[in-house]
Design a protein around this motif. Structure first.
Motif, PDB file in Angstrom:
ATOM      1  N   CYS A 240       0.762  -1.275  -0.095  1.00  0.00           N
ATOM      2  CA  CYS A 240      -0.296  -0.178   0.048  1.00  0.00           C
ATOM      3  C   CYS A 240       0.713   1.395  -0.014  1.00  0.00           C
ATOM      4  O   CYS A 240       0.291   2.364   0.070  1.00  0.00           O
ATOM      5  CB  CYS A 240      -1.113   0.152   1.046  1.00  0.00           C
ATOM      6  N   ALA A 241       2.119   1.339  -0.339  1.00  0.00           N
ATOM      7  CA  ALA A 241       2.808   2.570  -0.189  1.00  0.00           C
ATOM      8  C   ALA A 241       2.689   3.284  -1.510  1.00  0.00           C
ATOM      9  O   ALA A 241       2.323   2.780  -2.597  1.00  0.00           O
ATOM     10  CB  ALA A 241       4.432   2.119  -0.190  1.00  0.00           C
ATOM     11  N   VAL A 242       3.035   4.500  -1.333  1.00  0.00           N
ATOM     12  CA  VAL A 242       2.643   5.499  -2.271  1.00  0.00           C
ATOM     13  C   VAL A 242       3.995   6.368  -2.241  1.00  0.00           C
ATOM     14  O   VAL A 242       4.355   6.985  -1.380  1.00  0.00           O
ATOM     15  CB  VAL A 242       1.238   6.323  -2.425  1.00  0.00           C
ATOM     16  N   TYR A 243       4.559   6.470  -3.447  1.00  0.00           N
ATOM     17  CA  TYR A 243       5.738   7.280  -3.639  1.00  0.00           C
ATOM     18  C   TYR A 243       5.594   8.583  -4.359  1.00  0.00           C
ATOM     19  O   TYR A 243       4.865   8.541  -5.502  1.00  0.00           O
ATOM     20  CB  TYR A 243       7.216   6.513  -4.268  1.00  0.00           C
ATOM     21  N   LEU A 244       6.017   9.659  -3.784  1.00  0.00           N
ATOM     22  CA  LEU A 244       5.607  11.043  -4.295  1.00  0.00           C
ATOM     23  C   LEU A 244       6.729  11.837  -4.693  1.00  0.00           C
ATOM     24  O   LEU A 244       7.822  12.061  -3.633  1.00  0.00           O
ATOM     25  CB  LEU A 244       4.723  11.938  -3.419  1.00  0.00           C
ATOM     26  N   ASP A 245       7.054  12.014  -6.001  1.00  0.00           N
ATOM     27  CA  ASP A 245       8.166  12.651  -6.479  1.00  0.00           C
ATOM     28  C   ASP A 245       8.268  13.973  -6.129  1.00  0.00           C
ATOM     29  O   ASP A 245       7.123  14.538  -6.084  1.00  0.00           O
ATOM     30  CB  ASP A 245       8.356  12.688  -8.219  1.00  0.00           C
ATOM     31  N   GLN A 246       9.448  14.738  -5.862  1.00  0.00           N
ATOM     32  CA  GLN A 246       9.572  16.194  -5.345  1.00  0.00           C
ATOM     33  C   GLN A 246       8.901  17.096  -6.297  1.00  0.00           C
ATOM     34  O   GLN A 246       8.471  18.220  -5.987  1.00  0.00           O
ATOM     35  CB  GLN A 246      10.656  16.355  -5.018  1.00  0.00           C
ATOM     36  N   THR A 247       8.634  16.755  -7.582  1.00  0.00           N
ATOM     37  CA  THR A 247       8.058  17.865  -8.737  1.00  0.00           C
ATOM     38  C   THR A 247       6.725  17.587  -8.840  1.00  0.00           C
ATOM     39  O   THR A 247       6.252  17.944  -9.595  1.00  0.00           O
ATOM     40  CB  THR A 247       8.913  17.598 -10.089  1.00  0.00           C
ATOM     41  N   ALA A 248       5.999  16.461  -8.142  1.00  0.00           N
ATOM     42  CA  ALA A 248       4.743  16.166  -8.416  1.00  0.00           C
ATOM     43  C   ALA A 248       3.747  17.081  -8.127  1.00  0.00           C
ATOM     44  O   ALA A 248       4.055  17.920  -6.876  1.00  0.00           O
ATOM     45  CB  ALA A 248       4.584  15.013  -7.807  1.00  0.00           C
ATOM     46  N   LYS A 252      -3.050  17.016  -6.745  1.00  0.00           N
ATOM     47  CA  LYS A 252      -3.367  16.070  -7.552  1.00  0.00           C
ATOM     48  C   LYS A 252      -3.022  14.496  -6.919  1.00  0.00           C
ATOM     49  O   LYS A 252      -3.647  13.638  -7.074  1.00  0.00           O
ATOM     50  CB  LYS A 252      -2.712  16.020  -8.830  1.00  0.00           C
ATOM     51  N   ALA A 253      -1.999  14.571  -6.381  1.00  0.00           N
ATOM     52  CA  ALA A 253      -1.427  13.272  -5.509  1.00  0.00           C
ATOM     53  C   ALA A 253      -2.417  12.923  -4.614  1.00  0.00           C
ATOM     54  O   ALA A 253      -2.797  11.694  -4.523  1.00  0.00           O
ATOM     55  CB  ALA A 253      -0.063  13.387  -5.350  1.00  0.00           C
ATOM     56  N   MET A 254      -2.855  13.906  -3.772  1.00  0.00           N
ATOM     57  CA  MET A 254      -3.741  13.658  -2.856  1.00  0.00           C
ATOM     58  C   MET A 254      -4.938  13.034  -3.261  1.00  0.00           C
ATOM     59  O   MET A 254      -5.582  12.266  -2.647  1.00  0.00           O
ATOM     60  CB  MET A 254      -4.162  14.811  -2.068  1.00  0.00           C
ATOM     61  N   ARG A 255      -5.702  13.670  -4.465  1.00  0.00           N
ATOM     62  CA  ARG A 255      -6.864  13.146  -4.942  1.00  0.00           C
ATOM     63  C   ARG A 255      -6.755  11.861  -5.359  1.00  0.00           C
ATOM     64  O   ARG A 255      -7.567  10.984  -5.187  1.00  0.00           O
ATOM     65  CB  ARG A 255      -7.225  14.233  -6.222  1.00  0.00           C
ATOM     66  N   ILE A 256      -5.607  11.406  -5.985  1.00  0.00           N
ATOM     67  CA  ILE A 256      -5.364  10.217  -6.276  1.00  0.00           C
ATOM     68  C   ILE A 256      -5.327   9.007  -5.590  1.00  0.00           C
ATOM     69  O   ILE A 256      -5.717   8.068  -5.281  1.00  0.00           O
ATOM     70  CB  ILE A 256      -4.083   9.986  -7.457  1.00  0.00           C
ATOM     71  N   VAL A 257      -4.629   9.324  -4.409  1.00  0.00           N
ATOM     72  CA  VAL A 257      -4.470   8.489  -3.291  1.00  0.00           C
ATOM     73  C   VAL A 257      -5.776   8.280  -2.533  1.00  0.00           C
ATOM     74  O   VAL A 257      -6.070   7.123  -2.297  1.00  0.00           O
ATOM     75  CB  VAL A 257      -3.489   9.134  -2.275  1.00  0.00           C
ATOM     76  N   ILE A 258      -6.432   9.382  -2.285  1.00  0.00           N
ATOM     77  CA  ILE A 258      -7.628   9.230  -1.788  1.00  0.00           C
ATOM     78  C   ILE A 258      -8.721   8.511  -2.267  1.00  0.00           C
ATOM     79  O   ILE A 258      -9.333   7.442  -1.980  1.00  0.00           O
ATOM     80  CB  ILE A 258      -8.218  10.518  -1.228  1.00  0.00           C
ATOM     81  N   ASP A 259      -8.606   8.715  -3.794  1.00  0.00           N
ATOM     82  CA  ASP A 259      -9.562   8.034  -4.737  1.00  0.00           C
ATOM     83  C   ASP A 259      -9.310   6.503  -4.549  1.00  0.00           C
ATOM     84  O   ASP A 259     -10.090   5.535  -4.852  1.00  0.00           O
ATOM     85  CB  ASP A 259      -9.594   8.376  -6.112  1.00  0.00           C
ATOM     86  N   ALA A 260      -7.845   6.275  -4.709  1.00  0.00           N
ATOM     87  CA  ALA A 260      -7.292   4.803  -4.440  1.00  0.00           C
ATOM     88  C   ALA A 260      -7.773   3.961  -3.346  1.00  0.00           C
ATOM     89  O   ALA A 260      -7.844   2.706  -3.594  1.00  0.00           O
ATOM     90  CB  ALA A 260      -5.882   4.699  -4.984  1.00  0.00           C
ATOM     91  N   LYS A 261      -7.815   4.572  -2.270  1.00  0.00           N
ATOM     92  CA  LYS A 261      -7.940   3.786  -1.033  1.00  0.00           C
ATOM     93  C   LYS A 261      -9.232   4.116  -0.216  1.00  0.00           C
ATOM     94  O   LYS A 261      -9.268   3.451   0.667  1.00  0.00           O
ATOM     95  CB  LYS A 261      -6.610   4.203  -0.223  1.00  0.00           C
ATOM     96  N   VAL A 262      -9.819   4.928  -0.503  1.00  0.00           N
ATOM     97  CA  VAL A 262     -11.298   5.297   0.237  1.00  0.00           C
ATOM     98  C   VAL A 262     -12.489   5.021  -0.660  1.00  0.00           C
ATOM     99  O   VAL A 262     -12.459   5.595  -1.574  1.00  0.00           O
ATOM    100  CB  VAL A 262     -11.238   6.701   0.604  1.00  0.00           C
ATOM    101  N   SER A 263     -13.362   4.308  -0.088  1.00  0.00           N
ATOM    102  CA  SER A 263     -14.690   3.885  -0.857  1.00  0.00           C
ATOM    103  C   SER A 263     -15.703   5.233  -0.825  1.00  0.00           C
ATOM    104  O   SER A 263     -15.658   5.854   0.407  1.00  0.00           O
ATOM    105  CB  SER A 263     -15.301   2.665  -0.340  1.00  0.00           C
ATOM    106  N   ASN A 264     -16.267   5.401  -1.747  1.00  0.00           N
ATOM    107  CA  ASN A 264     -17.247   6.569  -1.873  1.00  0.00           C
ATOM    108  C   ASN A 264     -18.357   6.260  -1.208  1.00  0.00           C
ATOM    109  O   ASN A 264     -18.732   5.066  -1.048  1.00  0.00           O
ATOM    110  CB  ASN A 264     -17.625   6.861  -3.411  1.00  0.00           C
TER     111      ASN A 264
END
Length: 264
Positions: A240-248, A252-264
């Motif tokens: 379940c690890a997510v790696y975030l590049d310093q230029t990301a 957008k990254a937060m939205r992707i992580v939440i969408d991937a791991k939290v049920s609507n």
């Protein structure tokens, strides 16, 4: 799914299922890969023609599941995963079958070759595993997903979904077997079972079943690993690890992580 003593009738029924799967696998070995592709298109066609009946069965599963949610015995997120008619889930299931059919044949591929000595050559060639016992969670579309992958790769499969999707899974399995009957592949190549007792009995039949694939909780995987001599391809913990590049883009990254791991 513990190692308790089995009911003889359950054991006999499970053995019949396992024997049929093994016989179907052995009978399929000389069938060309083109016939497996044909079978997948036949399955898609049969599912399309059976859509109304399957979605009606799915409604029954949803109604029973809603009662469980209301009683506090099932999570609302699990209920949502059961709905085969939600959004584009049905169309995505059918498209998935087509996508698998169009993949390159995974069998008979030479992945390594070496000349060990004069006139002595070693080849590593991909081949089917045999009979798979696949145990998964509530999502009913997984029946079609796994069936398609098993057929494409030349493996027979016995499928056990969550009890919450029994009605849907049985009609999906019936449609798949009806389609297979129109091909050279035996209809018993894909079978579905309904009870945990059947799973327990099948786990003892290592003479027929070649690999168990559990898709579910850590506890499920551990339980199966501890109660069978059959090889088990199971994860014990998720990655379940997510790696975030310093230029990301952080937002957008937060939205992707939440969408991937939290049920609507």
């Amino acid at each position: 799914m513990s190692g308790h003593e089995q009911n003889p009738a359950q054991t006999s029924a499970a053995e019949h299922i396992a024997q049929a799967a093994k016989a179907a696998f052995e009978a399929s070995q000389l069938i060309p890969s083109s016939e497996r592709v044909k079978a997948l298109y036949e399955i898609r066609k049969e599912l399309e023609s059976s859509k109304a009946e399957i979605l009606e069965a799915n409604k029954k599963d949803l109604q029973a599941a809603q009662a469980e949610v209301d009683a506090g015995r099932m999570s609302a997120s699990l209920l949502k995963r059961l709905d085969l008619g939600k959004g584009d889930k049905w169309d995505a299931m059918l498209q998935g079958i087509t996508d698998v059919a169009e993949l390159p044949d995974p069998t008979g591929v030479v992945t390594y070759a070496s000349e060990l000595d004069d006139d002595l050559e070693l080849y590593r060639v991909s081949c089917p595993i045999g009979v798979l016992l696949v145990i998964f969670e509530a999502r009913p579309e997984v029946v079609a997903n796994i069936a398609a992958l098993a057929i494409k790769s030349g493996n027979a499969a016995i499928l056990k979904g969550g009890k919450e999707s029994n009605e849907t899974a049985q009609l999906l399995s019936h449609a798949i077997q009806t389609a297979l009957a129109k091909t050279e592949i035996p209809s018993s190549y894909i079978q579905a079972i309904q009870t945990r007792a059947e799973v327990s009995a099948l786990l003892a039949l290592d003479q027929y079943i070649d690999l168990v694939i559990p898709r579910g909780s850590n506890a499920l995987v551990r339980n199966i690993q501890n109660n069978t001599r059959i090889p088990v391809m199971g994860h014990a913990d998720g990655l379940c690890a997510v790696y975030l590049d310093q230029t990301a883009d952080t937002d957008k990254a937060m939205r992707i992580v939440i969408d991937a791991k939290v049920s609507n």
